[in-house]
Motif scaffolding. Structure first.
Motif, mmCIF file in Angstrom:
data_model
loop_
_atom_site.group_PDB
_atom_site.id
_atom_site.type_symbol
_atom_site.label_atom_id
_atom_site.label_comp_id
_atom_site.label_asym_id
_atom_site.label_seq_id
_atom_site.Cartn_x
_atom_site.Cartn_y
_atom_site.Cartn_z
ATOM 1 N N ASP A 15 41.042 45.955 32.357
ATOM 2 C CA ASP A 15 41.520 44.571 32.448
ATOM 3 C C ASP A 15 42.417 44.184 31.279
ATOM 4 O OD1 ASP A 15 39.784 44.288 30.315
ATOM 5 O OD2 ASP A 15 38.429 42.903 31.335
ATOM 6 N N SER A 20 37.829 47.435 27.695
ATOM 7 C CA SER A 20 38.213 48.319 28.793
ATOM 8 C C SER A 20 38.949 49.546 28.273
ATOM 9 C CB SER A 20 39.030 47.584 29.863
ATOM 10 O OG SER A 20 40.318 47.268 29.428
ATOM 11 N N THR A 42 42.345 48.438 38.564
ATOM 12 C CA THR A 42 42.383 47.097 38.002
ATOM 13 C C THR A 42 42.431 46.120 39.162
ATOM 14 O OG1 THR A 42 43.408 45.660 36.347
ATOM 15 C CG2 THR A 42 44.899 46.880 37.787
ATOM 16 N N CYS A 43 42.112 44.891 38.888
ATOM 17 C CA CYS A 43 42.118 43.874 39.928
ATOM 18 C C CYS A 43 42.758 42.611 39.369
ATOM 19 C CB CYS A 43 40.691 43.595 40.387
ATOM 20 S SG CYS A 43 40.613 42.376 41.697
ATOM 21 N N ILE A 44 43.828 42.198 39.976
ATOM 22 C CA ILE A 44 44.479 40.949 39.614
ATOM 23 C C ILE A 44 44.869 40.274 40.906
ATOM 24 C CG2 ILE A 44 45.403 41.814 37.436
ATOM 25 C CD1 ILE A 44 48.127 41.964 38.897
#
Length: 91
Positions: A15, A20, A42-44
């Motif tokens: 992140d 991380s 990753t997550c956005i």
């Protein structure tokens, strides 16, 4: 160690935080020791826009930008965590 264990990837999420980066370094070390592939994720996002894009079954203009940003976050994380070639990864 059996072939099934080696064929499974080591997966780590990033992140952009220092935590991380530490997790990524640890996962890289673990993947190297196991002879496994390191998978970095990753997550956005902007969920409202993406939900609409998927419901309409069409590509929303923000989708490509979000994917580019996510790829850049992963590449930046790899650059911070590893000097040189780094581990074998999949993003």
């Amino acid at each position: 160690m059996n072939a099934e264990t080696v064929s499974k990837p080591v997966i780590v999420g990033v992140d952009g935080s220092e935590y991380s980066s530490a997790a990524l370094r640890y996962a890289g070390t673990l993947a190297a020791r196991l002879g496994a592939r390191l998978e970095v994720i990753t997550c956005i996002g902007m969920p409202d826009y993406l939900v609409v894009a998927h419901l309409e079954n069409a590509e929303h203009p923000l989708t490509a930008r979000l994917e580019e940003t996510a790829s850049r976050l992963v590449e930046d994380a790899l650059g911070r965590a590893f000097t040189g070639a780094g581990p074998r990864t999949s993003t």
